[in-house]
Design a protein around this motif. Sequence first.
Motif, PDB file in Angstrom:
ATOM      1  N   ARG A  55       0.691  -1.208   0.112  1.00  0.00           N
ATOM      2  CA  ARG A  55      -0.047   0.081   0.066  1.00  0.00           C
ATOM      3  C   ARG A  55       0.762   1.444   0.028  1.00  0.00           C
ATOM      4  O   ARG A  55       0.658   2.074  -0.736  1.00  0.00           O
ATOM      5  CB  ARG A  55      -0.980   0.076   1.185  1.00  0.00           C
ATOM      6  N   THR A  58       2.575   1.836  -3.479  1.00  0.00           N
ATOM      7  CA  THR A  58       1.469   2.172  -4.445  1.00  0.00           C
ATOM      8  C   THR A  58       0.386   3.366  -4.046  1.00  0.00           C
ATOM      9  O   THR A  58      -0.296   3.678  -4.911  1.00  0.00           O
ATOM     10  CB  THR A  58       0.609   0.835  -5.097  1.00  0.00           C
ATOM     11  N   ALA A  59       0.511   3.984  -3.019  1.00  0.00           N
ATOM     12  CA  ALA A  59      -0.546   4.969  -2.539  1.00  0.00           C
ATOM     13  C   ALA A  59      -0.567   6.152  -3.530  1.00  0.00           C
ATOM     14  O   ALA A  59      -1.419   6.658  -3.952  1.00  0.00           O
ATOM     15  CB  ALA A  59      -0.229   5.473  -0.997  1.00  0.00           C
ATOM     16  N   HIS A  62      -3.284   6.442  -6.784  1.00  0.00           N
ATOM     17  CA  HIS A  62      -4.748   6.740  -7.005  1.00  0.00           C
ATOM     18  C   HIS A  62      -5.116   7.274  -8.120  1.00  0.00           C
ATOM     19  O   HIS A  62      -6.285   7.212  -8.549  1.00  0.00           O
ATOM     20  CB  HIS A  62      -5.173   7.203  -5.611  1.00  0.00           C
ATOM     21  N   VAL A 178      -5.618  -4.713  -2.307  1.00  0.00           N
ATOM     22  CA  VAL A 178      -5.133  -3.759  -1.233  1.00  0.00           C
ATOM     23  C   VAL A 178      -5.948  -2.389  -1.256  1.00  0.00           C
ATOM     24  O   VAL A 178      -5.791  -1.713  -0.332  1.00  0.00           O
ATOM     25  CB  VAL A 178      -3.635  -3.416  -1.326  1.00  0.00           C
ATOM     26  N   TRP A 179      -6.853  -2.033  -2.333  1.00  0.00           N
ATOM     27  CA  TRP A 179      -7.342  -0.764  -2.235  1.00  0.00           C
ATOM     28  C   TRP A 179      -8.720  -0.863  -2.398  1.00  0.00           C
ATOM     29  O   TRP A 179      -9.299   0.318  -2.463  1.00  0.00           O
ATOM     30  CB  TRP A 179      -6.693   0.467  -3.271  1.00  0.00           C
TER      31      TRP A 179
END
Length: 196
Positions: A55, A58-59, A62, A178-179
């Motif tokens: 997370r 890769t945050a 978005h 994960v999102w």
Amino acid sequence: MAIGAPSSRWRRGVRLLVGLGVAAGLALGSTVALAGDGDHTHDQGAEQAELAAVRAATARFHRVEEAVAAGYELGWVNGAGVRIITGCVSHPTKGAMGYHYFNPELMADDDVSATEPEALVYAPAPDGGLRLVAVEWVVRSLQSNPPGVGAPPSVLGMEMHILVPPPGPAFYLAHAWVWGHNPDGMYADWNPDVRC
């Protein structure tokens, strides 16, 4: 796990995951079976730390524009020069995945690093845009075009699998939602809550 000689991105990812995994593993000592990998057990604390590292890595993606700026692009250009997997990927009864943005550089190296997924998966959002819901690790198999590796690689302690054999892309892959929540599990391929 790297295929062949460890790359610097693999070593960085391992150092990050080991540090986070040790800290969390000390806090939580229970062992659970990972969804989709019934023969393998994994420390729950280490698993949560690994997912937190994914997370964190890769945050920033978005926004699709950030992913594109980092080298991800919609679909993948195969060995014949044809861009494939450009639409919203769905299944007639199991739900969908969404749109796959691949990083060609990561696809080319036949390595897999938990914190550098080869693909980012975006689901259609109610406002007409896209929302990041999952990451996907992808390694080309010997049956891919161009060919890749002969043995299934592993990521997060799970052996990757081929979901679409030839004449499909024949990639070894693994998902982590994960999102976006997936009622079928963190590592399921399809998400019944995603619609194309």
